[in-house]
Design a protein around this motif. Structure first.
Motif, PDB file in Angstrom:
ATOM      1  N   ASN A  15       0.801  -1.227   0.000  1.00 22.28           N
ATOM      2  CA  ASN A  15       0.000   0.000   0.000  1.00 22.28           C
ATOM      3  C   ASN A  15       0.834   1.277   0.000  1.00 22.28           C
ATOM      4  O   ASN A  15       0.311   2.367  -0.142  1.00 22.28           O
ATOM      5  CB  ASN A  15      -0.974   0.000   1.177  1.00 22.28           C
ATOM      6  CG  ASN A  15      -0.280   0.023   2.521  1.00 22.28           C
ATOM      7  OD1 ASN A  15       0.906   0.316   2.626  1.00 22.28           O
ATOM      8  ND2 ASN A  15      -1.015  -0.294   3.565  1.00 22.28           N
ATOM      9  N   SER A  43       2.410   2.757   2.440  1.00 23.40           N
ATOM     10  CA  SER A  43       2.304   3.595   3.643  1.00 23.40           C
ATOM     11  C   SER A  43       3.669   4.013   4.189  1.00 23.40           C
ATOM     12  O   SER A  43       3.769   4.984   4.942  1.00 23.40           O
ATOM     13  CB  SER A  43       1.508   2.873   4.725  1.00 23.40           C
ATOM     14  OG  SER A  43       2.150   1.669   5.101  1.00 23.40           O
ATOM     15  N   TRP A  44       4.714   3.322   3.800  1.00 25.36           N
ATOM     16  CA  TRP A  44       6.053   3.677   4.253  1.00 25.36           C
ATOM     17  C   TRP A  44       6.456   5.078   3.806  1.00 25.36           C
ATOM     18  O   TRP A  44       7.298   5.716   4.427  1.00 25.36           O
ATOM     19  CB  TRP A  44       7.077   2.650   3.742  1.00 25.36           C
ATOM     20  CG  TRP A  44       7.166   2.605   2.252  1.00 25.36           C
ATOM     21  CD1 TRP A  44       6.431   1.844   1.404  1.00 25.36           C
ATOM     22  CD2 TRP A  44       8.016   3.401   1.441  1.00 25.36           C
ATOM     23  NE1 TRP A  44       6.775   2.094   0.109  1.00 25.36           N
ATOM     24  CE2 TRP A  44       7.756   3.050   0.093  1.00 25.36           C
ATOM     25  CE3 TRP A  44       8.978   4.359   1.694  1.00 25.36           C
ATOM     26  CZ2 TRP A  44       8.425   3.633  -0.972  1.00 25.36           C
ATOM     27  CZ3 TRP A  44       9.638   4.938   0.621  1.00 25.36           C
ATOM     28  CH2 TRP A  44       9.356   4.570  -0.687  1.00 25.36           C
ATOM     29  N   ARG A  45       5.836   5.573   2.724  1.00 27.07           N
ATOM     30  CA  ARG A  45       6.204   6.897   2.198  1.00 27.07           C
ATOM     31  C   ARG A  45       5.965   7.998   3.235  1.00 27.07           C
ATOM     32  O   ARG A  45       6.755   8.930   3.346  1.00 27.07           O
ATOM     33  CB  ARG A  45       5.416   7.207   0.937  1.00 27.07           C
ATOM     34  CG  ARG A  45       5.854   6.368  -0.221  1.00 27.07           C
ATOM     35  CD  ARG A  45       5.069   6.717  -1.455  1.00 27.07           C
ATOM     36  NE  ARG A  45       4.650   5.460  -2.044  1.00 27.07           N
ATOM     37  CZ  ARG A  45       3.736   5.322  -2.956  1.00 27.07           C
ATOM     38  NH1 ARG A  45       3.096   6.358  -3.419  1.00 27.07           N
ATOM     39  NH2 ARG A  45       3.434   4.149  -3.431  1.00 27.07           N
ATOM     40  N   GLN A  46       4.857   7.901   3.969  1.00 25.25           N
ATOM     41  CA  GLN A  46       4.578   8.910   4.994  1.00 25.25           C
ATOM     42  C   GLN A  46       5.579   8.813   6.140  1.00 25.25           C
ATOM     43  O   GLN A  46       5.985   9.822   6.705  1.00 25.25           O
ATOM     44  CB  GLN A  46       3.147   8.759   5.549  1.00 25.25           C
ATOM     45  CG  GLN A  46       2.050   9.124   4.565  1.00 25.25           C
ATOM     46  CD  GLN A  46       1.785   8.030   3.532  1.00 25.25           C
ATOM     47  OE1 GLN A  46       1.905   6.855   3.816  1.00 25.25           O
ATOM     48  NE2 GLN A  46       1.431   8.439   2.324  1.00 25.25           N
ATOM     49  N   VAL A  47       5.997   7.601   6.474  1.00 26.09           N
ATOM     50  CA  VAL A  47       6.937   7.398   7.577  1.00 26.09           C
ATOM     51  C   VAL A  47       8.299   7.993   7.237  1.00 26.09           C
ATOM     52  O   VAL A  47       8.917   8.680   8.051  1.00 26.09           O
ATOM     53  CB  VAL A  47       7.079   5.892   7.914  1.00 26.09           C
ATOM     54  CG1 VAL A  47       8.141   5.673   8.979  1.00 26.09           C
ATOM     55  CG2 VAL A  47       5.740   5.323   8.363  1.00 26.09           C
ATOM     56  N   GLY A 105       8.966   9.940   4.393  1.00 26.38           N
ATOM     57  CA  GLY A 105       8.853  11.267   3.805  1.00 26.38           C
ATOM     58  C   GLY A 105       9.484  11.482   2.444  1.00 26.38           C
ATOM     59  O   GLY A 105      10.061  12.542   2.202  1.00 26.38           O
ATOM     60  N   GLU A 160       9.100  10.281  -2.030  1.00 27.78           N
ATOM     61  CA  GLU A 160       8.436   9.535  -3.098  1.00 27.78           C
ATOM     62  C   GLU A 160       9.483   8.728  -3.860  1.00 27.78           C
ATOM     63  O   GLU A 160      10.523   9.264  -4.236  1.00 27.78           O
ATOM     64  CB  GLU A 160       7.725  10.479  -4.074  1.00 27.78           C
ATOM     65  CG  GLU A 160       6.412  11.004  -3.557  1.00 27.78           C
ATOM     66  CD  GLU A 160       5.369   9.907  -3.348  1.00 27.78           C
ATOM     67  OE1 GLU A 160       5.213   9.031  -4.218  1.00 27.78           O
ATOM     68  OE2 GLU A 160       4.724   9.937  -2.290  1.00 27.78           O
TER      69      GLU A 160
END
Length: 103
Positions: free
Chosen positions: A79, A81-85, A87, A89
């Motif tokens: 999914n 979601s690691w991108r938010q963790v 920071g 792309e």
């Protein structure tokens, strides 16, 4: 660095790029980046592949292992979601392959 962050210590993250890609799309991208497009492919039934891959994966040039075949059957996506963790792309697969394969 991520290794020094206590909020991620001991956690596992599924890493993936921004776009889901099928195996056939991946082969086309690689061929394209190598200047060998269109890539010639032969459609082989799954039952036949399950018998061939365990034997053929021992050859260095064979592009698929039995584990990879199983992941393709199951669907191997995440999914993101690691991108938010963390920071940032990730680079798209086509751009990443292109920068890796081109001199």
């Amino acid at each position: 660095a991520a290794l020094e962050r206590e909020d991620v210590s001991g956690k596992a993250f599924e890493l993936c790029g921004p776009d889901p890609v099928s195996y056939l799309e991946l082969l086309e991208m690689i061929g394209d980046c190598l200047g060998r497009s269109p890539v010639r492919m032969v459609n082989v039934p799954l039952a036949v592949m399950k018998g061939i891959v365990p034997l053929m994966q021992m050859l260095p040039s064979f592009p698929l292992t039995i584990d990879q075949l199983q992941m393709l059957i199951e669907g191997n996506t995440c999914n993101g979601s690691w991108r938010q963790v963390f920071g940032f792309e990730p680079v798209g697969l086509r751009a990443g392959i292109g920068s890796y394969l081109r001199p």
